[in-house]
Design a protein around this motif. Structure first.
Motif, short mmCIF file in Angstrom:
data_model
loop_
_atom_site.label_atom_id
_atom_site.label_comp_id
_atom_site.label_asym_id
_atom_site.label_seq_id
_atom_site.Cartn_x
_atom_site.Cartn_y
_atom_site.Cartn_z
N LYS A 1 1.69 0.65 13.49
CA LYS A 1 2.50 -0.54 13.18
C LYS A 1 2.07 -1.14 11.83
O LYS A 1 2.15 -2.36 11.63
CB LYS A 1 2.35 -1.58 14.30
N TRP A 2 1.63 -0.28 10.92
CA TRP A 2 1.13 -0.78 9.64
C TRP A 2 2.17 -1.60 8.89
O TRP A 2 1.84 -2.61 8.25
CB TRP A 2 0.64 0.37 8.76
N GLU B 1 -1.25 7.61 5.16
CA GLU B 1 -1.24 8.96 5.74
C GLU B 1 -2.62 9.61 5.63
O GLU B 1 -3.10 10.25 6.57
CB GLU B 1 -0.19 9.82 5.02
N ASP B 2 -3.26 9.43 4.49
CA ASP B 2 -4.60 10.00 4.30
C ASP B 2 -5.61 9.32 5.23
O ASP B 2 -6.50 9.98 5.79
CB ASP B 2 -5.04 9.83 2.85
N LEU B 3 -5.47 8.02 5.42
CA LEU B 3 -6.36 7.30 6.32
C LEU B 3 -6.21 7.80 7.75
O LEU B 3 -7.21 8.03 8.46
CB LEU B 3 -6.08 5.80 6.24
N VAL B 4 -4.98 7.98 8.19
CA VAL B 4 -4.74 8.52 9.54
C VAL B 4 -5.40 9.88 9.68
O VAL B 4 -6.06 10.18 10.69
CB VAL B 4 -3.23 8.62 9.84
N SER B 5 -5.26 10.70 8.65
CA SER B 5 -5.86 12.04 8.68
C SER B 5 -7.38 11.96 8.81
O SER B 5 -7.99 12.70 9.58
CB SER B 5 -5.47 12.80 7.41
N GLN B 6 -7.99 11.05 8.06
CA GLN B 6 -9.45 10.90 8.14
C GLN B 6 -9.89 10.41 9.51
O GLN B 6 -10.92 10.86 10.04
CB GLN B 6 -9.92 9.93 7.06
N VAL C 1 0.85 -1.19 0.00
CA VAL C 1 0.00 0.00 0.00
C VAL C 1 0.89 1.24 0.00
O VAL C 1 1.86 1.32 0.77
CB VAL C 1 -0.92 0.01 1.24
N LYS C 2 0.57 2.20 -0.84
CA LYS C 2 1.37 3.42 -0.91
C LYS C 2 1.30 4.19 0.41
O LYS C 2 0.23 4.30 1.02
CB LYS C 2 0.87 4.31 -2.05
N PRO C 3 2.43 4.74 0.87
CA PRO C 3 2.45 5.46 2.15
C PRO C 3 1.42 6.58 2.21
O PRO C 3 0.83 6.83 3.28
CB PRO C 3 3.88 6.01 2.22
#
Length: 462
Positions: A113-114, A69-74, A63-65
């Motif tokens: 820990k992804w 990062e976008d998921l964490v933001s959401q 999965v692209k970083p």
């Protein structure tokens, strides 16, 4: 005058008996395999004639970083869910208090820990190939032979998940299948595909792609990897698709095993109705607790099957609501891992989610839907399968000639007795009832499902 009425009565009874007998014969008659196009193209419309790429290539599920990062933001957005009613548990669906805990764990612990979770998902060998215009992802796990141990007979196995599952369900089950055991004379070479439209497998671009058509793709996948004879195992959609594979391609299927055996033929439905009114005729008394009759069945339909109706009628509407909405996606998917594991978990404030699974296991499954954006395409299988054109194929009325085994886990939503299965599975050689377990036994109780599966294979003596 009395004699005339007596004759009329006898004639009427005779006609009714004759009509009833004919209808019974019609219901009992085995169906014929429908004539399907085994090479039908399901990809997007092309300007040039389609030429299938038959290469089997290793597939990278990285999965692209920036996606993470976008998921964490959401997930950092404030959760605006309404507070649940007092004492309601999971009876109204996913409890917002538990959802807040899941989101916090997902954001602060799981995604931190992804890289570890991603490596875990990569521990099995992933491949991709093109079948009938669709890029199909699958895990290929080859058997191990232990030095100094008697060589085991290798049997190919097509292993299929359902909704809202993924291949993640099989990560503890597959190693049991591929490792020699004293419990079995066999070891298995496993092909575990992501169903078309699920996870890393491409969904159809055209309507009409129901369970029968998916079954054709799955059979063609097995031929592609080099197996013209193989076993089938599955639950949920995996059970139904596997049943179709076995009915449509008896020349390829050695045996069929399912943890959700069913019989949707007209005769099967008639017997199920009769079994509800006269259970002692159809059900062994020692297993009476597994079969709760039509009242319980329809109660469950009313309480738990609303999702199926909307997915069978308007899958894109609910899909659009869940796209780019990780909190909603987790809520929608994980609620099933509560209720379908044990309906009593609805009464608990946390839905009993971690009684059988860990958050890491559950979020692995959610992540596959999220990073592949496959929730909408996965739900379309309902709309494409629950239509008149699919029912008209009457695959349910085609008996499975291969040897079959049926495992029943206590907390599955519904069970079907052997007597009801008889016309669909004339070679049922294994039937079992387990005191624990629900809808996802490969995920919840992999060792127990493995033991049941190898017991079937030993009895079948392939």
């Amino acid at each position: 005058m009395a004699n005339i009425w007596a004759r009329i009565l006898v004639a009427a009874v005779t006609i009714l008996v004759a009509v009833g007998y004919k209808n019974y014969r019609d219901l009992s008659a085995p169906g014929k395999r429908p004539d399907l196009d085994n090479q039908e193209y399901w990809g997007p419309t092309l300007k040039e004639p389609y030429r299938e790429n038959k290469a089997i290539l290793p597939f990278d599920i990285s999965v692209k970083p920036e996606v993470i990062e976008d998921l964490v933001s959401q997930l950092r957005r404030p959760l605006k869910a309404q507070a649940p009613l007092e004492g309601v548990g999971f009876k109204y669906g996913f409890n917002a208090n538990e959802l807040a805990k899941v989101v916090k764990y997902w954001r602060d612990t799981y995604l931190a820990k992804w890289s570890e979770r991603e490596q875990y998902l990569k521990k099995l060998d992933h491949y991709q190939t093109e079948i009938q215009g669709l890029k199909i992802h699958f895990i290929h796990a080859k058997p191990k032979q232990v030095k100094g141990q008697k060589t085991k007979k290798v049997l190919p196995l097509l292993l299929m998940h359902g909704w809202p599952g993924t291949v993640r369900e099989f990560y503890d089950f597959i190693p049991l299948l591929t490792t020699p055991s004293d419990k079995s004379d066999y070891v298995f070479e496993v092909i575990a595909p992501s169903l078309p439209g699920y996870g890393w497998s491409q969904g159809s671009s055209k309507t009409g792609f129901g369970v029968a058509q998916v079954a054709v793709v799955m059979r063609n996948l097995m031929l592609r990897v080099g197996f013209d004879k193989f076993l089938v195992q599955g639950g949920d959609w995996g059970s139904l698709i596997g049943s179709n594979v076995a009915s449509l391609f008896p020349e390829n299927v050695l045996g069929y095993h399912s943890n959700m055996c069913g019989n949707n033929s007209p005769m099967g439905q008639l017997r199920l109705l009769l079994a509800s009114f006269f259970p002692s005729w159809y059900v062994d008394s020692q297993y009476a607790d597994f079969y709760k009759g039509l009242g319980h069945f329809f109660g469950t339909i009313m309480e738990e099957m609303g999702y199926a109706h909307i997915q069978a009628s308007k899958p894109d509407t609910i899909g659009n609501a869940l796209i780019d909405n990780p909190t909603g996606l987790a809520s929608y998917i994980l609620e099933k891992f509560s209720t379908w594991t044990n309906t009593e978990f609805r009464l608990l404030p946390d839905g009993g989610l971690t009684k059988k699974f860990t958050y890491d296991q559950l979020l692995d499954n959610v992540m596959i839907y999220y990073v592949t954006n496959s929730i909408t395409t996965s739900m379309r299988l309902y709309s494409e399968s629950m239509v008149a054109s699919q029912f008209a194929l009457a695959v349910d009325s085609v008996p499975i000639q291969a040897k079959a085994g049926c495992a029943r886990f206590a907390h599955e939503i519904t069970h079907v007795p052997d007597s009801v299965l008889a016309n669909k599975f004339p070679n049922l050689v294994h039937s079992s009832h387990h005191k624990d377990g629900g809808h996802f036994p490969a995920f919840e109780l992999p060792q127990q499902l493995y033991d049941d599966f190898v017991s079937f294979v030993q009895k079948a003596n392939f």
